[in-house]
Write an enzyme that holds these catalytic residues in place. Structure first.
Site, PDB file in Angstrom:
ATOM      1  N   LYS A   1      84.937  17.664  -6.408  1.00  0.00           N
ATOM      2  CA  LYS A   1      84.387  17.933  -4.775  1.00  0.00           C
ATOM      3  C   LYS A   1      83.154  17.033  -4.768  1.00  0.00           C
ATOM      4  CE  LYS A   1      85.231  21.038  -1.758  1.00  0.00           C
ATOM      5  NZ  LYS A   1      86.639  21.530  -1.382  1.00  0.00           N
TER       6      LYS A   1
ATOM      7  N   ASP B   1      86.325  19.249   4.180  1.00  0.00           N
ATOM      8  CA  ASP B   1      85.849  20.493   3.822  1.00  0.00           C
ATOM      9  C   ASP B   1      84.985  20.970   4.657  1.00  0.00           C
ATOM     10  OD1 ASP B   1      86.143  22.696   1.441  1.00  0.00           O
ATOM     11  OD2 ASP B   1      84.080  22.598   1.862  1.00  0.00           O
TER      12      ASP B   1
END
Ligand code: NDP
Ligand code: 2IT
Length: 447
Positions: A129, A169
């Protein structure tokens, strides 16, 4: 029981000591360890090889300065990150978040969760991430482009189609992916599938945009069917009005439910008549195109607007699709009091531990994010396959693949999580996600 509690406590104490000041990361690791520590109690090989301890340690985290120039000629400085958590079963894979609340703790929690989620999809993807504390709100297109280019100027050294494949995201959608892909290509002179969620003109996959929200509702539908119930006529409360919330609302309505609420960071709208197709199109234009505030929806359609979160609105189903820790113990109690009987998490870790315990104690259907929102990264995995083969699959093939992957995830969670005739989807997801990664790590020896 006390042996298990002791070893869980000891494990978590170690994690907290090694990662001070990272509450979101502690929370995510605790939530997983509470299922895994009991599971490995009678499986000494996982303990001897310190598998859980190794899984709670990212392979690496890169932190870098991102400088850019705003429209007034001021030099601005943000911080960029990429946490490469675990590549035991495939290249690091996971989104990029641009939001002022981004910290190393937030990205470590997301990267840790992503490792289990990606394993659940059945596709060969590790977990990672990244992101930045850059706030895209109120920025011009030019400012967002210059920020994305500067961010990628450093990030490109650390990623690659077989190394680490980022995607979107919060705060990162098609526009930002386009700017970042353009800069990657310019720097490396390689046209490869190094990012997913790309535009259809340059290697993107059909239904990637819709996949997370659709998948969240498929997971819900599968749980309801498993419990001999169904979507038809259900009243649904949704939080968020971004990518995930929008397509969760669309699919819930298509399957016969009525969507009562959506939200943004300023508050929520409650539309007792339901958010139909036209109203949802208005919402998309308002939130994704004009980037406005959700109150405008209430003014346009005579719906209610309230500050805060939508969990006091009576509903059968809650779909939290905004951000982490948006359902606390009190919110969960309010949902239960009003008759909510199922929760499927589109956002990552939206429910605090107290809320999860309340749902579990009440015995309602509860699908944790690592299972419920895995449809997005699953279609990202399919985008990677299409890019490698330099082909594009047709929409109906992809729709079927997404539906089948979500059904496999449901069934896998049910297989690992059924006890005394009831399914604990949280334990099922954690254990099913763990086993594949753990066994790959065993095969590699001590690395
Ligand atoms: P978007 O940026 O498209 O939308 C985010 C939505 O949540 C907006 O409505 C935003 O409101 C709201 N929001 C964000 N932060 C907060 C906050 N702190 N408090 C209240 N509301 C907030 O993001 P996505 O829809 O892509 O992501 C939503 C969630 O889903 C995240 O948890 C993400 O990690 C998760 N997720 C996303 C996937 C994807 O494919 N995009 C895949 C799997 C999970 P506002 O407009 O006011 O900022
Ligand atoms: O949390 C997530 O799964 C995402 N933001 C999507 C990741 C991806 O690589 O598609």
């Amino acid at each position: 029981m006390s042996v298990r509690t002791d070893s869980l406590d000891r494990f978590i104490e170690g994690v907290k000591k090694r990662n001070p000041g990272e509450p979101e990361f502690h929370q995510a690791v605790y939530e997983v360890a509470a299922s895994i520590v009991p599971y490995i109690q009678d499986k000494p090989v996982y303990q001897e090889m310190q598998i859980l301890e190794r899984m709670a340690e990212p392979d690496r985290a890169v932190i870098f300065r991102v400088c850019w120039e705003d429209d007034n000629g001021n030099i601005r400085v943000n911080r960029g990150y990429r946490v490469q958590f675990n590549n035991s079963i495939g290249p690091y894979k996971g989104g990029i978040r641009f939001h002022p609340t981004v910290t190393l703790s937030v990205l470590k929690f997301l990267g840790f969760e992503q490792t289990f989620k990606n394993s659940l999809t059945g596709l060969p993807m590790g977990g990672g991430k990244g992101g930045s504390d850059f706030n895209p709100k109120g920025k011009s297109n030019g400012e967002v482009m210059r920020f994305c280019q500067s961010f990628m100027t450093e990030l490109h050294r650390h990623i690659g189609e077989d190394t680490d494949v980022p995607a979107g995201d919060i705060g990162v959608g098609a526009r930002e992916i386009g700017y970042m892909f353009g800069q990657y290509k310019r720097l490396t002179n390689d046209f490869v599938g190094v990012l997913t969620g790309k535009g259809l003109e340059f290697g993107g996959s059909l239904i990637r945009t819709e996949a997370t929200g659709y998948g969240t509702v498929y997971m819900l539908d599968n749980m309801l069917q498993h419990a001999k119930n169904g979507m038809d006529g259900k009243k649904v409360a949704i939080s968020g009005s971004g990518n995930v919330a929008t397509y969760a609302a669309e699919k819930a309505r298509q399957l016969g439910a009525t969507v009562l609420t959506m939200s943004d960071s300023s508050g929520y709208i409650h539309d007792p008549n339901g958010i139909d197709e036209d109203k949802l199109a208005y919402m998309v234009d308002l939130k994704q195109v004009r980037r406005g505030r959700i109150k405008e929806y209430a003014d346009e359609f005579g719906a209610e607007f309230h500050e805060g979160r939508p969990w006091n609105v009576p509903c059968d189903v809650a779909l939290p699709c905004a951000t982490q820790n948006e359902i606390n113990g009190d919110d969960a109690a309010a949902l239960l009091k009003n008759g909510c009987m199922a929760v499927s998490e589109g956002a990552n870790m939206p429910t605090e531990l107290a809320g999860i315990h309340a749902f579990q104690d009440a015995g309602i259907l509860y699908a944790p994010s690592k299972a419920a929102n895995a449809g997005g990264v699953a279609v990202s995995g399919l985008e990677m396959s299409q890019n490698s083969a330099r082909i594009s699959w047709k929409e109906d093939e992809l729709q079927n693949l997404l539906r089948n992957i979500m059904t496999d995830i449901h069934d896998n969670c049910a297989e690992y999580g059924t006890q005394g005739g009831k399914v604990d989807y949280l334990a099922g997801a954690n254990i099913a996600g763990f086993v594949k990664v753990a066994d790959a790590m065993l095969a590699y020896g001590v690395v």
